[in-house]
Design an enzyme around this catalytic site. Structure first.
Site, short mmCIF file in Angstrom:
data_model
loop_
_atom_site.label_atom_id
_atom_site.label_comp_id
_atom_site.label_asym_id
_atom_site.label_seq_id
_atom_site.Cartn_x
_atom_site.Cartn_y
_atom_site.Cartn_z
N TYR A 46 -2.32 -16.49 6.88
CA TYR A 46 -1.60 -15.30 6.40
C TYR A 46 -0.25 -15.17 7.10
O TYR A 46 0.79 -15.04 6.45
CB TYR A 46 -2.45 -14.04 6.63
CG TYR A 46 -1.74 -12.78 6.23
CD1 TYR A 46 -1.66 -12.40 4.89
CD2 TYR A 46 -1.12 -11.95 7.17
CE1 TYR A 46 -1.00 -11.23 4.50
CE2 TYR A 46 -0.46 -10.79 6.79
CZ TYR A 46 -0.41 -10.44 5.46
OH TYR A 46 0.26 -9.30 5.08
N THR A 54 -4.28 0.75 2.94
CA THR A 54 -4.41 0.36 1.52
C THR A 54 -5.77 -0.33 1.34
O THR A 54 -6.58 -0.34 2.27
CB THR A 54 -3.29 -0.63 1.14
OG1 THR A 54 -3.51 -1.84 1.89
CG2 THR A 54 -1.90 -0.10 1.44
N1 LIG Z 1 -1.79 -3.16 4.16
C1 LIG Z 1 -1.25 -3.75 5.21
O1 LIG Z 1 -1.65 -3.51 6.36
C2 LIG Z 1 -0.08 -4.68 5.04
C3 LIG Z 1 0.73 -4.97 6.16
C4 LIG Z 1 1.82 -5.83 6.02
C5 LIG Z 1 2.10 -6.39 4.79
N2 LIG Z 1 1.30 -6.11 3.71
C6 LIG Z 1 1.62 -6.75 2.43
O2 LIG Z 1 1.81 -5.75 1.44
C7 LIG Z 1 1.55 -6.31 0.15
C8 LIG Z 1 0.71 -5.33 -0.64
O3 LIG Z 1 -0.54 -5.18 -0.02
P1 LIG Z 1 -1.34 -3.79 0.04
O4 LIG Z 1 -1.55 -3.47 1.46
O5 LIG Z 1 -0.70 -2.78 -0.83
O6 LIG Z 1 -2.76 -4.29 -0.53
P2 LIG Z 1 -3.71 -3.81 -1.73
O7 LIG Z 1 -3.89 -2.33 -1.72
O8 LIG Z 1 -4.92 -4.67 -1.62
O9 LIG Z 1 -2.88 -4.22 -3.03
C9 LIG Z 1 -2.72 -5.56 -3.40
C10 LIG Z 1 -2.22 -5.63 -4.84
O10 LIG Z 1 -2.03 -7.01 -5.17
C11 LIG Z 1 -2.76 -7.33 -6.34
N3 LIG Z 1 -3.27 -8.68 -6.23
C12 LIG Z 1 -4.00 -9.22 -5.21
N4 LIG Z 1 -4.32 -10.49 -5.48
C13 LIG Z 1 -3.79 -10.77 -6.70
C14 LIG Z 1 -3.79 -11.91 -7.55
N5 LIG Z 1 -4.43 -13.03 -7.21
N6 LIG Z 1 -3.16 -11.85 -8.74
C15 LIG Z 1 -2.53 -10.71 -9.12
N7 LIG Z 1 -2.47 -9.60 -8.37
C16 LIG Z 1 -3.11 -9.63 -7.17
C17 LIG Z 1 -3.91 -6.29 -6.40
O11 LIG Z 1 -4.28 -5.98 -7.74
P3 LIG Z 1 -5.53 -6.58 -8.54
O12 LIG Z 1 -6.68 -6.64 -7.60
O13 LIG Z 1 -5.70 -5.64 -9.71
O14 LIG Z 1 -5.07 -7.91 -8.99
C18 LIG Z 1 -3.22 -5.05 -5.83
O15 LIG Z 1 -2.53 -4.36 -6.84
C19 LIG Z 1 0.87 -7.68 0.40
O16 LIG Z 1 1.80 -8.71 0.19
C20 LIG Z 1 0.48 -7.62 1.87
O17 LIG Z 1 0.46 -8.90 2.47
C21 LIG Z 1 0.22 -5.26 3.80
#
Ligand SMILES: NC(=O)c1ccc[n+]([C@@H]2O[C@H](COP(=O)([O-])OP(=O)(O)OC[C@H]3O[C@@H](n4cnc5c(N)ncnc54)[C@H](OP(=O)(O)O)[C@@H]3O)[C@@H](O)[C@H]2O)c1
Length: 256
Positions: free
Chosen positions: A152, A187
């Site tokens: 990751y 999230t």
């Molecule tokens: N939360 C944290 O702590 C954190 C910290 C740093 C960076 N980030 C980054 O922020 C971004 C968003 O994450 P989040 O925290 O908002 O997570 P989240 O709530 O799990 O949302 C992830 C989104 O991506 C979609 N997704 C996941 N796998 C997919 C796939 N194979 N094809 C199409 N869509 C897909 C999911 O929708 P479906 O399941 O409907 O496809 C969902 O809408 C990510 O890039 C993550 O690495 C998160």
């Protein structure tokens, strides 16, 4: 003319909140995620709330033909994309000897290959129209190669490096690219990775609404890189100055 943003990963978390940021500024949206039911509901809610036009594309972005499929659908609808938000992502946590290789390869496909390919396709149109903004959701992990989170953090390091390099190539064009680096955010992401009950996600989390607002601000301000939140800035700074062994131990403690 009304502008259009294509956002990946919109059905929850940071992507969901980013949709509201763009929609409240009257930008039309193309939403891309897997869950068709959630996308349909999201389209109805956003159109009703903001009076904008919303298109949805339901696709698994780890599939190797994901970009071609998206471009085909955009061409059918004749949508020029003004904003591209590469947000969809997930995590696979654990000792590399025991993590699921298939999940890690899917992660590399989504975080690296898919983003690189989609950005290249959409950038051509942006350059021709002399306008566009690209937002990449990286991570504090882009700066810190955390044990038990190595694939990751490596993909997020790629995304940060890719953004910085492309930002330099885009100087003096009408197109900008921004990487934002959030830390732990409340999230679905930590639950899906099985790390929601860890020190990191119990005590050092930000709300996705705030992360999305800061990310939108950075994008519209034309920033190249922004670490979101004071704690996360301190974290990245400490990783530069503290001994690497200590940082490795602390990182492990945070997600145990
Ligand atoms: N939360 C944290 O702590 C954190 C910290 C740093 C960076 N980030 C980054 O922020 C971004 C968003 O994450 P989040 O925290 O908002 O997570 P989240 O709530 O799990 O949302 C992830 C989104 O991506 C979609 N997704 C996941 N796998 C997919 C796939 N194979 N094809 C199409 N869509 C897909 C999911 O929708 P479906 O399941 O409907 O496809 C969902 O809408 C990510 O890039 C993550 O690495 C998160």
């Amino acid at each position: 003319m009304t502008e259009t943003a294509l956002i990946t990963g919109t059905t929850s978390g940071i992507g969901y909140e980013l949709c509201h940021q763009f929609a409240s500024n009257k930008t039309n949206l193309v939403l891309v995620s897997r869950s068709e039911a959630k996308l349909l509901k999201q389209k109805q809610d956003l159109e009703k709330l903001y009076g904008i036009q919303v298109e949805i594309i339901s696709y698994d972005l780890t599939k190797s033909d994901a970009v071609e499929s998206i471009i085909r659908q955009l061409n059918e609808k004749k949508f020029p994309i003004d904003y591209l938000v590469n947000n969809a992502g997930f995590n696979e946590v654990g000792n590399f000897l025991h993590t699921e290789l298939d999940n890690e390869l899917d992660m590399i496909q989504l975080h690296v290959t898919f983003i690189t390919k989609l950005t290249k396709y959409l950038l051509h149109g942006m350059i021709e129209r002399n306008y566009g903004r690209i937002l990449n959701i990286a991570s504090t992990g882009s700066y810190i190669p955390c044990p038990h989170n190595i694939v990751y953090t490596a993909t997020k390091a790629y995304l940060l490096s890719f953004t910085k390099g492309l930002a330099a190539e885009l100087e003096n064009t009408g197109v900008t690219i921004t990487a934002v680096c959030p830390g732990a955010t409340k999230t679905n992401f930590p639950k899906r990775a099985g790390i929601d009950q860890t020190l990191l996600f119990n005590y050092f989390v930000m709300h996705p609404k705030l992360v999305a607002a800061k990310s939108y601000q950075a994008l519209m301000g034309g920033k190249k890189v922004k670490i979101i939140g004071l704690y996360n800035k301190l974290l990245v700074f400490s990783a530069w100055i503290l001994p690497k062994q200590l940082i490795n131990q602390l990182s492990l403690k945070m997600i145990e």
